[in-house]
Design a protein around this motif. Structure first.
Motif, PDB file in Angstrom:
ATOM      1  N   ARG A 151       0.864  -1.335   0.039  1.00 25.03           N
ATOM      2  CA  ARG A 151       0.211  -0.014   0.154  1.00 25.03           C
ATOM      3  C   ARG A 151       0.762   1.067   0.116  1.00 25.03           C
ATOM      4  NH1 ARG A 151      -4.788  -0.923   3.900  1.00 25.03           N
ATOM      5  NH2 ARG A 151      -3.404  -0.662   5.668  1.00 25.03           N
ATOM      6  N   PHE A 178      -0.225   4.159   2.629  1.00 29.51           N
ATOM      7  CA  PHE A 178      -0.736   3.830   4.010  1.00 29.51           C
ATOM      8  C   PHE A 178       0.311   4.111   5.132  1.00 29.51           C
ATOM      9  CE2 PHE A 178      -4.600   2.525   2.255  1.00 29.51           C
ATOM     10  CZ  PHE A 178      -5.610   2.448   3.434  1.00 29.51           C
ATOM     11  N   ASN A 179       0.086   3.237   6.264  1.00 26.27           N
ATOM     12  CA  ASN A 179       1.149   3.431   7.215  1.00 26.27           C
ATOM     13  C   ASN A 179       2.623   3.368   7.199  1.00 26.27           C
ATOM     14  OD1 ASN A 179      -1.213   3.751   9.503  1.00 26.27           O
ATOM     15  ND2 ASN A 179      -1.723   1.719   8.370  1.00 26.27           N
ATOM     16  N   ALA A 225       3.965   3.284   4.262  1.00 26.68           N
ATOM     17  CA  ALA A 225       4.745   4.298   3.201  1.00 26.68           C
ATOM     18  C   ALA A 225       4.741   5.766   3.816  1.00 26.68           C
ATOM     19  CB  ALA A 225       3.629   4.264   1.960  1.00 26.68           C
ATOM     20  N   ILE A 282       3.687  -5.689   9.893  1.00 28.06           N
ATOM     21  CA  ILE A 282       3.637  -7.157  10.654  1.00 28.06           C
ATOM     22  C   ILE A 282       2.529  -7.621   9.938  1.00 28.06           C
ATOM     23  CG2 ILE A 282       3.384  -8.485  12.666  1.00 28.06           C
ATOM     24  CD1 ILE A 282       6.090  -7.187  12.541  1.00 28.06           C
ATOM     25  N   TYR A 283       3.023  -9.170   9.382  1.00 28.73           N
ATOM     26  CA  TYR A 283       1.927 -10.082   8.769  1.00 28.73           C
ATOM     27  C   TYR A 283       2.135 -11.253   9.660  1.00 28.73           C
ATOM     28  CZ  TYR A 283       0.691  -7.378   4.604  1.00 28.73           C
ATOM     29  OH  TYR A 283       0.243  -6.725   3.616  1.00 28.73           O
ATOM     30  N   GLY A 338       2.345 -12.051  12.776  1.00 31.14           N
ATOM     31  CA  GLY A 338       3.462 -11.828  13.465  1.00 31.14           C
ATOM     32  C   GLY A 338       5.269 -11.742  12.820  1.00 31.14           C
ATOM     33  N   THR A 389       5.231  -1.420  11.219  1.00 27.83           N
ATOM     34  CA  THR A 389       3.775  -1.036  11.577  1.00 27.83           C
ATOM     35  C   THR A 389       2.819  -2.462  11.713  1.00 27.83           C
ATOM     36  OG1 THR A 389       2.887  -1.020   9.326  1.00 27.83           O
ATOM     37  CG2 THR A 389       4.156   0.954  10.025  1.00 27.83           C
ATOM     38  N   MET A 390       1.812  -2.097  12.744  1.00 29.60           N
ATOM     39  CA  MET A 390       0.953  -3.337  13.051  1.00 29.60           C
ATOM     40  C   MET A 390      -0.261  -2.899  13.688  1.00 29.60           C
ATOM     41  SD  MET A 390       3.764  -4.173  16.142  1.00 29.60           S
ATOM     42  CE  MET A 390       4.985  -3.630  15.617  1.00 29.60           C
ATOM     43  N   ASN A 391      -1.170  -3.701  13.729  1.00 23.91           N
ATOM     44  CA  ASN A 391      -2.455  -3.597  14.317  1.00 23.91           C
ATOM     45  C   ASN A 391      -2.490  -3.532  15.840  1.00 23.91           C
ATOM     46  OD1 ASN A 391      -5.123  -3.167  13.449  1.00 23.91           O
ATOM     47  ND2 ASN A 391      -5.138  -4.870  12.202  1.00 23.91           N
ATOM     48  N   VAL A 392      -1.584  -4.574  16.451  1.00 26.86           N
ATOM     49  CA  VAL A 392      -1.565  -4.738  17.858  1.00 26.86           C
ATOM     50  C   VAL A 392      -1.180  -3.565  18.611  1.00 26.86           C
ATOM     51  CG1 VAL A 392      -1.388  -7.191  17.623  1.00 26.86           C
ATOM     52  CG2 VAL A 392       0.542  -5.924  17.939  1.00 26.86           C
ATOM     53  N   TYR A 428       5.973 -10.465  20.517  1.00 24.15           N
ATOM     54  CA  TYR A 428       6.802 -10.667  19.191  1.00 24.15           C
ATOM     55  C   TYR A 428       8.155  -9.886  19.720  1.00 24.15           C
ATOM     56  CZ  TYR A 428       2.367  -9.842  16.625  1.00 24.15           C
ATOM     57  OH  TYR A 428       1.161  -9.939  15.850  1.00 24.15           O
ATOM     58  N   THR A 440      -2.153   0.582  14.390  1.00 18.79           N
ATOM     59  CA  THR A 440      -2.515   1.483  13.097  1.00 18.79           C
ATOM     60  C   THR A 440      -3.812   1.329  12.355  1.00 18.79           C
ATOM     61  OG1 THR A 440      -1.286  -0.351  11.835  1.00 18.79           O
ATOM     62  CG2 THR A 440      -0.003   1.330  12.366  1.00 18.79           C
ATOM     63  N   GLN A 491      -6.072   0.434   9.759  1.00 21.38           N
ATOM     64  CA  GLN A 491      -5.682  -0.690   8.824  1.00 21.38           C
ATOM     65  C   GLN A 491      -6.963  -0.318   7.790  1.00 21.38           C
ATOM     66  OE1 GLN A 491      -6.505  -4.742  10.155  1.00 21.38           O
ATOM     67  NE2 GLN A 491      -5.353  -5.549   8.440  1.00 21.38           N
TER      68      GLN A 491
HETATM   69  C1  LIG Z   1      -2.116 -10.733   5.669  1.00 21.94           C
HETATM   70  C2  LIG Z   1      -2.106  -9.703   6.823  1.00 21.94           C
HETATM   71  C3  LIG Z   1      -1.726 -10.100   7.892  1.00 21.94           C
HETATM   72  C4  LIG Z   1      -1.605  -9.171   9.183  1.00 21.94           C
HETATM   73  N1  LIG Z   1      -1.167  -9.843  10.294  1.00 21.94           N
HETATM   74  C5  LIG Z   1      -0.814  -8.993  11.488  1.00 21.94           C
HETATM   75  C6  LIG Z   1      -0.688  -9.333  12.747  1.00 21.94           C
HETATM   76  O1  LIG Z   1       0.093 -10.846  12.823  1.00 21.94           O
HETATM   77  N2  LIG Z   1      -0.352  -8.728  13.701  1.00 21.94           N
HETATM   78  C7  LIG Z   1      -0.747  -7.201  13.444  1.00 21.94           C
HETATM   79  O2  LIG Z   1      -0.464  -6.528  14.668  1.00 21.94           O
HETATM   80  N3  LIG Z   1      -0.974  -6.932  12.252  1.00 21.94           N
HETATM   81  C8  LIG Z   1      -1.161  -7.662  11.435  1.00 21.94           C
HETATM   82  N4  LIG Z   1      -1.816  -7.273  10.077  1.00 21.94           N
HETATM   83  C9  LIG Z   1      -2.237  -5.737  10.230  1.00 21.94           C
HETATM   84  C10 LIG Z   1      -0.961  -4.730   9.662  1.00 21.94           C
HETATM   85  O3  LIG Z   1       0.295  -5.158  10.003  1.00 21.94           O
HETATM   86  C11 LIG Z   1      -1.278  -3.488   9.819  1.00 21.94           C
HETATM   87  O4  LIG Z   1      -2.509  -3.022   9.435  1.00 21.94           O
HETATM   88  C12 LIG Z   1      -0.090  -2.462   9.185  1.00 21.94           C
HETATM   89  O5  LIG Z   1      -0.047  -1.275   9.672  1.00 21.94           O
HETATM   90  C13 LIG Z   1      -0.192  -2.474   7.783  1.00 21.94           C
HETATM   91  O6  LIG Z   1       0.509  -1.652   6.989  1.00 21.94           O
HETATM   92  P1  LIG Z   1       0.338  -0.748   5.608  1.00 21.94           P
HETATM   93  O7  LIG Z   1      -0.793   0.139   6.124  1.00 21.94           O
HETATM   94  O8  LIG Z   1       1.728   0.208   5.456  1.00 21.94           O
HETATM   95  O9  LIG Z   1      -0.009  -1.667   4.617  1.00 21.94           O
HETATM   96  C14 LIG Z   1      -2.038  -7.949   9.195  1.00 21.94           C
HETATM   97  C15 LIG Z   1      -2.509  -7.309   7.861  1.00 21.94           C
HETATM   98  C16 LIG Z   1      -2.397  -8.389   6.792  1.00 21.94           C
HETATM   99  C17 LIG Z   1      -2.952  -7.939   5.446  1.00 21.94           C
END
Ligand SMILES: Cc1cc2nc3c(=O)[nH]c(=O)nc-3n(C[C@H](O)[C@H](O)[C@H](O)COP(=O)(O)O)c2cc1C
Length: 224
Positions: free
Chosen positions: A11, A14-15, A17, A95-96, A98, A134-137, A146, A173, A175
């Motif tokens: 992306r 997004f975050n 970038a 993070i995808y 983990g 960057t990550m959701n958690v 992690y 972040t 999403q």
């Molecule tokens: C396939 C996939 C797997 C993901 N797995 C995790 C995860 O294990 N832990 C987490 O915190 N976020 C996970 N996420 C969320 C992304 O890490 C988070 O939205 C991130 O900021 C996305 O970065 P971007 O906005 O630059 O694409 C996942 C997202 C995708 C699409």
């Protein structure tokens, strides 16, 4: 001087970038302030074609044609030597499941393994580096789940190769562009919105500062 920023997310707005753009801005501003010349190039890993290391081991063959480099003729063939020669590299990845993204892992295999020598120092030129995740958690969840396994493993290999990287994590972040359009049962959308409005600008500022710091380090040839 040449600075490379590697985007391990598909992306482009997004975050990850945005954080890399902030690093780029920090680099550019500081270079201007220091009255130096530098080029900053962002490489979007999802825009180029390559696979991970194939374990052909040509890079380790004594007196071999490809010793210390990689024989695979794909889009990394011309890029890797430029990265090895560069003055600084910044890695950014979501993070995808983990870990950093598959694209980033495959890329790191190709970047690091040719310069990796079993039981000896790297063949690579040392340089300032940074890794931005960057990550959701949340921070709490990330620290618990992690920290030891993922960040430290990746950063240990980067440290061996180029020197200790700066490390920055943007947690919790945003999403989805619009959370009401996608299925989910765990996200508190108001809390996410608050995080985006209050914390993410601070993350961008930290990323900018990393850019500034990398310029200082690159000019002083100060590594890790
Ligand atoms: C396939 C996939 C797997 C993901 N797995 C995790 C995860 O294990 N832990 C987490 O915190 N976020 C996970 N996420 C969320 C992304 O890490 C988070 O939205 C991130 O900021 C996305 O970065 P971007 O906005 O630059 O694409 C996942 C997202 C995708 C699409």
């Amino acid at each position: 001087m040449k600075f490379y920023l590697i985007n391990g997310s598909n992306r482009k707005k997004f975050n990850t970038a945005q954080l890399l753009d902030a690093v780029a801005e920090g680099i550019t501003d500081e270079i201007e302030k220091q009255e130096k010349q530098a080029e900053v190039e962002i490489i979007d890993l999802y825009n180029i074609n390559y696979k991970g290391c194939k374990s052909c081991l040509h890079c380790k063959k004594i007196d071999g044609k490809y010793y210390g480099t990689c024989p695979i003729k794909d889009d990394l063939h011309t890029l890797l030597p430029k990265l090895w020669k560069s003055d600084a590299i910044v890695f950014g990845s979501p993070i995808y499941f983990g870990n950093v993204t598959g694209q980033m892992r495959s890329f790191l295999e190709r970047l690091i393994f040719p310069k990796f020598v079993y039981g000896k120092e790297t063949l690579a030129k040392k340089k300032p580096t940074a890794f931005i995740y960057t990550m959701n958690v949340t921070k709490e969840f990330s620290d618990e789940q992690y920290t030891q396994s993922v960040y430290s493993t990746i950063e240990r290999f980067i440290e061996y190769t180029f020197g200790k990287p700066y490390s920055y994590k943007a947690y919790d972040t945003y999403q989805f562009k619009d959370y009401s359009l996608y299925e989910h049962y765990i996200f508190d959308v108001d809390a996410k919105k608050k995080q985006k409005e209050e914390q993410f600008p601070k993350d961008l500022e930290e990323a900018y500062n990393i850019g500034v710091q990398l310029v200082h380090d690159a000019l002083k040839k100060r590594i890790g």
